[in-house]
Structure formats: C-alpha cells, structure tokens
Design a protein around this motif. Sequence first.
Motif, PDB file in Angstrom:
ATOM      1  N   UNK A  37       0.828  -1.215   0.000  1.00  0.00           N
ATOM      2  CA  UNK A  37       0.000   0.000   0.000  1.00  0.00           C
ATOM      3  C   UNK A  37       0.854   1.253   0.000  1.00  0.00           C
ATOM      4  N   UNK A  38       2.143   1.126   0.278  1.00  0.00           N
ATOM      5  CA  UNK A  38       3.050   2.271   0.269  1.00  0.00           C
ATOM      6  C   UNK A  38       4.178   2.005  -0.720  1.00  0.00           C
ATOM      7  N   UNK A  39       4.729   3.064  -1.269  1.00  0.00           N
ATOM      8  CA  UNK A  39       5.816   2.932  -2.239  1.00  0.00           C
ATOM      9  C   UNK A  39       7.061   2.393  -1.544  1.00  0.00           C
ATOM     10  N   UNK A  40       7.691   1.352  -2.097  1.00  0.00           N
ATOM     11  CA  UNK A  40       8.926   0.824  -1.497  1.00  0.00           C
ATOM     12  C   UNK A  40      10.025   1.879  -1.516  1.00  0.00           C
ATOM     13  N   UNK A  41      10.778   1.949  -0.443  1.00  0.00           N
ATOM     14  CA  UNK A  41      11.858   2.936  -0.357  1.00  0.00           C
ATOM     15  C   UNK A  41      13.211   2.339  -0.693  1.00  0.00           C
ATOM     16  N   UNK A  42      13.311   1.026  -0.703  1.00  0.00           N
ATOM     17  CA  UNK A  42      14.567   0.344  -0.960  1.00  0.00           C
ATOM     18  C   UNK A  42      14.903   0.371  -2.445  1.00  0.00           C
ATOM     19  N   UNK A  43      16.156   0.640  -2.740  1.00  0.00           N
ATOM     20  CA  UNK A  43      16.604   0.639  -4.139  1.00  0.00           C
ATOM     21  C   UNK A  43      16.635  -0.780  -4.694  1.00  0.00           C
ATOM     22  N   UNK A  44      16.638  -1.778  -3.822  1.00  0.00           N
ATOM     23  CA  UNK A  44      16.695  -3.167  -4.273  1.00  0.00           C
ATOM     24  C   UNK A  44      15.303  -3.785  -4.397  1.00  0.00           C
ATOM     25  N   UNK A  45      14.276  -2.949  -4.361  1.00  0.00           N
ATOM     26  CA  UNK A  45      12.908  -3.461  -4.403  1.00  0.00           C
ATOM     27  C   UNK A  45      12.596  -4.146  -5.733  1.00  0.00           C
ATOM     28  N   UNK A  46      13.303  -3.812  -6.782  1.00  0.00           N
ATOM     29  CA  UNK A  46      13.030  -4.381  -8.100  1.00  0.00           C
ATOM     30  C   UNK A  46      12.256  -3.389  -8.954  1.00  0.00           C
ATOM     31  N   UNK A  47      11.515  -3.901  -9.914  1.00  0.00           N
ATOM     32  CA  UNK A  47      10.712  -3.039 -10.786  1.00  0.00           C
ATOM     33  C   UNK A  47       9.375  -2.808 -10.100  1.00  0.00           C
ATOM     34  N   UNK A  48       9.134  -1.579  -9.707  1.00  0.00           N
ATOM     35  CA  UNK A  48       7.919  -1.237  -8.983  1.00  0.00           C
ATOM     36  C   UNK A  48       7.033  -0.385  -9.878  1.00  0.00           C
ATOM     37  N   UNK A  49       5.779  -0.806 -10.030  1.00  0.00           N
ATOM     38  CA  UNK A  49       4.812  -0.056 -10.836  1.00  0.00           C
ATOM     39  C   UNK A  49       3.677   0.404  -9.940  1.00  0.00           C
ATOM     40  N   UNK A  50       3.114   1.543 -10.305  1.00  0.00           N
ATOM     41  CA  UNK A  50       2.039   2.143  -9.529  1.00  0.00           C
ATOM     42  C   UNK A  50       0.710   1.843 -10.203  1.00  0.00           C
ATOM     43  N   UNK A  51      -0.258   1.417  -9.423  1.00  0.00           N
ATOM     44  CA  UNK A  51      -1.580   1.125  -9.961  1.00  0.00           C
ATOM     45  C   UNK A  51      -2.670   1.595  -9.031  1.00  0.00           C
ATOM     46  N   UNK A  52      -3.905   1.352  -9.439  1.00  0.00           N
ATOM     47  CA  UNK A  52      -5.080   1.714  -8.653  1.00  0.00           C
ATOM     48  C   UNK A  52      -5.994   0.500  -8.553  1.00  0.00           C
ATOM     49  N   UNK A  53      -6.490   0.246  -7.366  1.00  0.00           N
ATOM     50  CA  UNK A  53      -7.410  -0.866  -7.158  1.00  0.00           C
ATOM     51  C   UNK A  53      -8.691  -0.562  -7.915  1.00  0.00           C
ATOM     52  N   UNK A  54      -9.166  -1.534  -8.673  1.00  0.00           N
ATOM     53  CA  UNK A  54     -10.347  -1.328  -9.515  1.00  0.00           C
ATOM     54  C   UNK A  54     -11.653  -1.564  -8.771  1.00  0.00           C
ATOM     55  N   UNK A  55     -11.672  -2.480  -7.847  1.00  0.00           N
ATOM     56  CA  UNK A  55     -12.896  -2.782  -7.116  1.00  0.00           C
ATOM     57  C   UNK A  55     -12.590  -3.524  -5.839  1.00  0.00           C
ATOM     58  N   UNK A  56     -13.607  -3.945  -5.120  1.00  0.00           N
ATOM     59  CA  UNK A  56     -13.370  -4.640  -3.859  1.00  0.00           C
ATOM     60  C   UNK A  56     -12.679  -5.988  -4.077  1.00  0.00           C
ATOM     61  N   UNK A  57     -11.953  -6.407  -3.070  1.00  0.00           N
ATOM     62  CA  UNK A  57     -11.242  -7.688  -3.134  1.00  0.00           C
ATOM     63  C   UNK A  57     -12.216  -8.849  -2.982  1.00  0.00           C
ATOM     64  N   UNK A  58     -11.908  -9.923  -3.673  1.00  0.00           N
ATOM     65  CA  UNK A  58     -12.682 -11.154  -3.573  1.00  0.00           C
ATOM     66  C   UNK A  58     -11.693 -12.278  -3.283  1.00  0.00           C
ATOM     67  N   UNK A  59     -11.898 -12.972  -2.192  1.00  0.00           N
ATOM     68  CA  UNK A  59     -11.010 -14.072  -1.788  1.00  0.00           C
ATOM     69  C   UNK A  59      -9.552 -13.623  -1.733  1.00  0.00           C
ATOM     70  N   UNK A  60      -9.324 -12.483  -1.109  1.00  0.00           N
ATOM     71  CA  UNK A  60      -7.992 -11.883  -0.916  1.00  0.00           C
ATOM     72  C   UNK A  60      -7.274 -11.570  -2.223  1.00  0.00           C
ATOM     73  N   UNK A  61      -8.013 -11.404  -3.304  1.00  0.00           N
ATOM     74  CA  UNK A  61      -7.426 -11.011  -4.587  1.00  0.00           C
ATOM     75  C   UNK A  61      -8.205  -9.829  -5.140  1.00  0.00           C
ATOM     76  N   UNK A  62      -7.502  -8.905  -5.762  1.00  0.00           N
ATOM     77  CA  UNK A  62      -8.144  -7.704  -6.296  1.00  0.00           C
ATOM     78  C   UNK A  62      -7.650  -7.424  -7.710  1.00  0.00           C
TER      79      UNK A  62
END
Length: 170
Positions: A97-122
């Motif tokens: 839910x927060x942007x990773x601060x570590x330079x070793x985090x890898x390739x990080x992309x920003x997105x937006x949740x489209x709708x409510x989660x179902x079975x712990x997946x969104x």
Amino acid sequence: MTRARWLIVVVALQAGYLLAWAGYHEWARATGLVVRLETAPVDPQDLMRGDYLVLRYKISDVAVPWSEPEEGARAGRDIWVTLKPKEGFYVVDRASWTAPTSATAGIVVHGHVRGPAVKREMRVDYGIEKYFVPEGKGTPRFKTMVVEAVVDADGGMAIKRVLVDGKSYP
C-alpha cells in the motif's frame, strides 16, 4: 502591457506547457525500462470512440497485501506492485500500500485498485488497459498477444509496442 502582448504570453505559456508535457512522455517511453506482459483483449470496439482494444494483463490480478484486512482494498486506492521476470514475461512478486523505499525493491509499478477484493485477490489498473488502433485496422486475429510496456521513474506505465503472434501491431 497591451492586450495583444498578454494574448501572446498566454498562448506561448499554453504551447510551452503542452510541448513540455508531450516531451516528458516521449522521453519516458524512450528511456524507461521495458517489461513484457502477457495480455488478453477483452472488448474490441466502441462506436463512439473508434477502434480500440481493452486489454487485461496477468499482472492485473494481485493478492491483497497481508498488512491490512481485505476491506482495505477499496476501489481507487493506490497500490505499488513489484514485478519480477519469469519465463520471458514479468509477473507480480508482491504488492504494498506504500511505495517501497529500498533501491533493491526491483521493478515497482504504480496502480489503482479497480474494485473490492474477492477471496484476498483484487483487480489493479495501471493505465495501460486501453490501446487505440489506427482507423480501419479493426480487431486483429491472433493466437497470442503480448504488450511491451515502459515503466517510468515514478512507476507509471505506458504501452510501447503490441505484439500479435510475435509481430508488431499495427
């Protein structure tokens, strides 16, 4: 200052802003990291907007981060997804839910949740879900579709190229 000079200044500022905005996006596409994403079209055409493809990616289905209950995955909420390479494509490694601060985090992309989660997946949107095709080209016939997307420094994504059966489209 006369009205004519004010008009020239206002028009020049608007033109400068538009050129800078377009230049920024072109620079991001030219210099950003390219990731290959497995893709499937969903809805091929809209009479009001012309020919376009609504695209869905395997990285669009993301597990809810365990740091928060499932109810926290509400529509429109920002999420950062870390991608890792696997068998020629990029897949979801983890989400936060927060942007990773570590330079070793890898390739990080920003997105937006489209709708409510179902079975712990969104479902997550990255801003690359629509691809407009040239007028008259129509929906391509294909067996496989792959999108090469560019990731900019802020984690934003843009479509660089669409590959239909291994060939650049259109």
